[in-house]
Design a protein around this motif. Structure first.
Motif, PDB file in Angstrom:
ATOM      1  N   ASN A  33      39.169  20.385  38.765  1.00 19.65           N
ATOM      2  CA  ASN A  33      37.699  20.513  39.192  1.00 19.65           C
ATOM      3  C   ASN A  33      36.968  21.809  39.480  1.00 19.65           C
ATOM      4  OD1 ASN A  33      35.813  19.080  40.401  1.00 19.65           O
ATOM      5  ND2 ASN A  33      36.574  18.917  42.345  1.00 19.65           N
ATOM      6  N   LYS A  34      36.426  22.183  38.184  1.00 18.15           N
ATOM      7  CA  LYS A  34      35.829  23.290  38.100  1.00 18.15           C
ATOM      8  C   LYS A  34      34.579  23.209  37.263  1.00 18.15           C
ATOM      9  CE  LYS A  34      38.046  26.972  37.599  1.00 18.15           C
ATOM     10  NZ  LYS A  34      38.697  28.326  37.541  1.00 18.15           N
ATOM     11  N   PRO A  35      33.363  23.643  37.762  1.00 16.87           N
ATOM     12  CA  PRO A  35      32.254  23.534  36.952  1.00 16.87           C
ATOM     13  C   PRO A  35      32.244  24.403  35.624  1.00 16.87           C
ATOM     14  CG  PRO A  35      31.832  24.386  39.300  1.00 16.87           C
ATOM     15  CD  PRO A  35      33.235  24.448  39.253  1.00 16.87           C
ATOM     16  N   ILE A  36      31.729  23.660  34.709  1.00 14.86           N
ATOM     17  CA  ILE A  36      31.634  24.226  33.449  1.00 14.86           C
ATOM     18  C   ILE A  36      30.573  25.350  33.236  1.00 14.86           C
ATOM     19  CG2 ILE A  36      31.176  23.796  30.858  1.00 14.86           C
ATOM     20  CD1 ILE A  36      32.190  20.784  31.464  1.00 14.86           C
ATOM     21  N   GLN A  37      30.811  26.486  32.946  1.00 14.57           N
ATOM     22  CA  GLN A  37      29.608  27.415  32.911  1.00 14.57           C
ATOM     23  C   GLN A  37      29.423  27.643  31.652  1.00 14.57           C
ATOM     24  OE1 GLN A  37      30.654  31.233  34.842  1.00 14.57           O
ATOM     25  NE2 GLN A  37      32.523  30.097  35.785  1.00 14.57           N
ATOM     26  N   VAL A  38      28.285  27.104  31.073  1.00 15.82           N
ATOM     27  CA  VAL A  38      27.670  27.110  29.684  1.00 15.82           C
ATOM     28  C   VAL A  38      27.071  28.601  29.603  1.00 15.82           C
ATOM     29  CG1 VAL A  38      25.858  26.111  28.149  1.00 15.82           C
ATOM     30  CG2 VAL A  38      27.042  24.556  29.683  1.00 15.82           C
ATOM     31  N   ILE A  39      27.372  28.970  28.335  1.00 16.82           N
ATOM     32  CA  ILE A  39      26.889  30.225  27.930  1.00 16.82           C
ATOM     33  C   ILE A  39      26.228  30.220  26.624  1.00 16.82           C
ATOM     34  CG2 ILE A  39      27.451  32.834  27.607  1.00 16.82           C
ATOM     35  CD1 ILE A  39      28.112  32.018  30.317  1.00 16.82           C
ATOM     36  N   SER A  40      25.028  30.412  26.666  1.00 16.73           N
ATOM     37  CA  SER A  40      24.223  30.405  25.469  1.00 16.73           C
ATOM     38  C   SER A  40      23.647  31.763  24.730  1.00 16.73           C
ATOM     39  CB  SER A  40      23.191  29.528  25.360  1.00 16.73           C
ATOM     40  OG  SER A  40      22.240  29.828  26.454  1.00 16.73           O
ATOM     41  N   ARG A  41      23.120  31.817  23.688  1.00 11.81           N
ATOM     42  CA  ARG A  41      22.373  33.035  23.382  1.00 11.81           C
ATOM     43  C   ARG A  41      21.058  33.351  23.885  1.00 11.81           C
ATOM     44  NH1 ARG A  41      24.491  35.233  18.084  1.00 11.81           N
ATOM     45  NH2 ARG A  41      22.484  36.406  18.060  1.00 11.81           N
ATOM     46  N   SER A  42      20.737  34.254  24.580  1.00  6.32           N
ATOM     47  CA  SER A  42      19.506  34.525  25.059  1.00  6.32           C
ATOM     48  C   SER A  42      18.547  35.193  24.128  1.00  6.32           C
ATOM     49  CB  SER A  42      19.633  35.588  26.086  1.00  6.32           C
ATOM     50  OG  SER A  42      20.176  36.963  25.695  1.00  6.32           O
ATOM     51  N   VAL A  80      20.456  24.527  30.437  1.00  7.08           N
ATOM     52  CA  VAL A  80      21.788  24.641  31.368  1.00  7.08           C
ATOM     53  C   VAL A  80      22.266  26.107  31.057  1.00  7.08           C
ATOM     54  CG1 VAL A  80      22.089  22.383  31.806  1.00  7.08           C
ATOM     55  CG2 VAL A  80      23.304  23.655  30.018  1.00  7.08           C
ATOM     56  N   GLY A  81      22.940  26.456  32.257  1.00  8.55           N
ATOM     57  CA  GLY A  81      24.060  27.886  31.912  1.00  8.55           C
ATOM     58  C   GLY A  81      23.151  29.022  31.903  1.00  8.55           C
ATOM     59  N   ASN A  82      23.620  30.096  31.343  1.00  8.16           N
ATOM     60  CA  ASN A  82      23.406  31.566  31.579  1.00  8.16           C
ATOM     61  C   ASN A  82      23.314  31.854  29.860  1.00  8.16           C
ATOM     62  OD1 ASN A  82      22.972  32.167  34.273  1.00  8.16           O
ATOM     63  ND2 ASN A  82      25.132  31.677  34.267  1.00  8.16           N
ATOM     64  N   GLY A  83      22.380  33.003  29.571  1.00 10.36           N
ATOM     65  CA  GLY A  83      22.324  33.515  28.528  1.00 10.36           C
ATOM     66  C   GLY A  83      22.956  34.839  28.281  1.00 10.36           C
ATOM     67  N   ALA A  84      23.533  35.241  26.988  1.00  4.81           N
ATOM     68  CA  ALA A  84      23.750  36.802  26.786  1.00  4.81           C
ATOM     69  C   ALA A  84      23.301  36.840  25.347  1.00  4.81           C
ATOM     70  CB  ALA A  84      25.279  36.709  26.798  1.00  4.81           C
ATOM     71  N   SER A  85      23.137  38.113  25.092  1.00  2.99           N
ATOM     72  CA  SER A  85      22.759  38.580  23.698  1.00  2.99           C
ATOM     73  C   SER A  85      23.680  38.998  22.662  1.00  2.99           C
ATOM     74  CB  SER A  85      21.737  40.003  23.947  1.00  2.99           C
ATOM     75  OG  SER A  85      20.979  40.310  22.852  1.00  2.99           O
ATOM     76  N   GLY A  86      23.438  38.309  21.668  1.00  5.93           N
ATOM     77  CA  GLY A  86      24.347  38.703  20.297  1.00  5.93           C
ATOM     78  C   GLY A  86      25.604  37.627  20.513  1.00  5.93           C
ATOM     79  N   SER A  87      26.512  37.610  19.478  1.00  9.81           N
ATOM     80  CA  SER A  87      27.586  37.131  19.198  1.00  9.81           C
ATOM     81  C   SER A  87      28.732  37.713  20.020  1.00  9.81           C
ATOM     82  CB  SER A  87      27.941  37.219  17.836  1.00  9.81           C
ATOM     83  OG  SER A  87      27.050  36.319  16.864  1.00  9.81           O
ATOM     84  N   ASN A  88      28.656  39.053  19.991  1.00  2.00           N
ATOM     85  CA  ASN A  88      29.561  39.552  20.958  1.00  2.00           C
ATOM     86  C   ASN A  88      29.502  39.517  22.498  1.00  2.00           C
ATOM     87  OD1 ASN A  88      32.064  41.639  21.110  1.00  2.00           O
ATOM     88  ND2 ASN A  88      30.394  42.788  22.084  1.00  2.00           N
ATOM     89  N   GLY A  89      28.017  39.323  22.653  1.00  2.00           N
ATOM     90  CA  GLY A  89      27.595  39.230  24.145  1.00  2.00           C
ATOM     91  C   GLY A  89      27.934  38.007  24.846  1.00  2.00           C
TER      92      GLY A  89
END
Length: 374
Positions: A185-194, A227-236
């Motif tokens: 029972n844990k929130p799903i943290q979506v990470i997308s490209r910023s 939804v979620g948070n973003g990060a830059s680049g594939s490695n990010g």
């Protein structure tokens, strides 16, 4: 599908796409003295070395590892010739190309519409999309205690638009293959490209085709899920998922390792693992947007919406978008030598980088297009 084995290589090679710059050339266009043509190996094109060095390129982060391999092979094939490539994202690559700042750009989706118009204006001749690297896109996650996960297109779409918020959602448990797993029972943290990314564009096009009516957020280089948070680049994005248990992202297959796990995708015929062979199988149905021309932009919608048993449908192609005619012949000469090397000798080096081989039929079209550049 017949898989390309350049120079007799039997391993799986990788492929990617670039956006190449054309028209009037960047100010920093130092040209090396023309070199004699390098001998053509069996199954390759004749490489006519020389022209501008270094070539400059910018764009897709997905193809950075492939470009590094191509550049090394090019330097060995054409002694002294160099390529400087900046991995800043597909959107930046298109802008830099259309702004006459680089000799070629890199993009994970073909230049179309206004982008292609801008490229053609820059070139003062038709601009072409030349696919050079194909790779799977992973739906990659980190979840303690869950080492194997199968997702359907509908479930993926609901995760990335906020319709499914927790890992213990019944819809995840109900997917065939997940019955034996215990989901917390844990929130799903979506990470997308910023940043603007062709990977994002391809991923959203996949969801639009494979989860029609569920993913209504559209496509494009910006993530529209909300939804979620973003990060830059594939490695990010890969790094962000590694740092957060319960996180999930979409990322090129080469980055889905070292602590994050690619999910299997069930399009209706059972879960399919992300392997080079399974991606290659999906390429059998690939068609071109501009069939009969040297603009080799692929129409991937048929692949995305397919339900071929054993075929992994979530993939992207990175393109070299090049001018059909360059104003500076030194740029054209060097670029043709570089692309010829990438499409032949360079391919056999990519198996360890997580990419997928281009079919022989596509390689033939690529070499024909390269030959036509002037």
């Amino acid at each position: 599908m017949k898989i390309m084995r350049p120079l007799g290589a039997v391993g799986i090679a990788a492929s990617a796409f670039l956006l190449a710059a054309c028209g009037s050339d960047p100010a920093a266009s130092n040209s090396s003295a023309s070199s004699p043509a390098a001998p053509a190996a069996s199954g390759t094109a004749q490489i006519d070395c020389g022209g501008k060095s270094p070539l400059s390129g910018e764009g897709s982060t997905a193809q950075k590892n492939a470009i590094d391999v191509f550049t090394l092979a090019y330097g060995k094939q054409c002694s002294g010739q160099q390529v400087n490539y900046t991995a800043s994202g597909s959107g930046a690559g298109v802008k830099q190309f259309n702004g006459n700042q680089v000799d070629f750009g890199g993009s994970d989706s073909p230049a179309t519409g206004a982008d292609l118009e801008g490229a053609t204006k820059r070139c003062a001749s038709p601009a072409w999309n030349i696919p050079m690297v194909v790779g799977p896109v992973a739906v990659a996650y980190k979840l303690q205690g869950v080492d194997k996960l199968t997702l359907t297109p509908t479930v993926i779409a609901k995760i990335f638009n906020g319709g499914i918020k927790n890992w213990n959602d019944p819809a995840i448990k109900a997917v065939k293959g997940n019955e034996a797993s215990t989901f917390p029972n844990k929130p799903i943290q979506v990470i997308s490209r910023s940043d603007e990314s062709g990977t994002t564009d391809n991923f959203q096009k996949y969801l639009g085709a494979a989860a029609k009516g569920v993913w209504t957020q559209g496509a494009g280089k910006k993530f529209n899920g909300g939804v979620g948070n973003g990060a830059s680049g594939s490695n990010g994005v890969a790094t962000a998922v590694k740092a957060a248990d319960g996180a999930i992202t979409y990322v090129e297959g080469a980055f889905a390792k070292d602590g994050i796990t690619p999910a299997m995708i069930d399009s209706g015929s059972g879960g399919v693992e992300m392997t080079a062979q399974n991606v290659a199988k999906s390429l059998d149905s690939a068609k071109f947007l501009h069939d009969g021309t040297n603009d080799l932009a692929l129409d991937l919608n048929g692949i995305y919406a397919s339900n071929v048993p054993g075929a992994y449908p979530l993939l992207l192609t990175t393109y070299e978008i090049v001018c059909s005619k360059y104003s500076n012949p030194d740029v054209a000469k060097a670029l043709k030598a570089f692309l010829n090397t990438a499409a032949t000798t360079g391919q056999q080096q990519l198996s360890s980088k997580g990419y997928v081989p281009i079919p022989q039929s596509l390689q033939d079209k690529v070499l024909t297009a390269i030959k036509a550049i002037s």
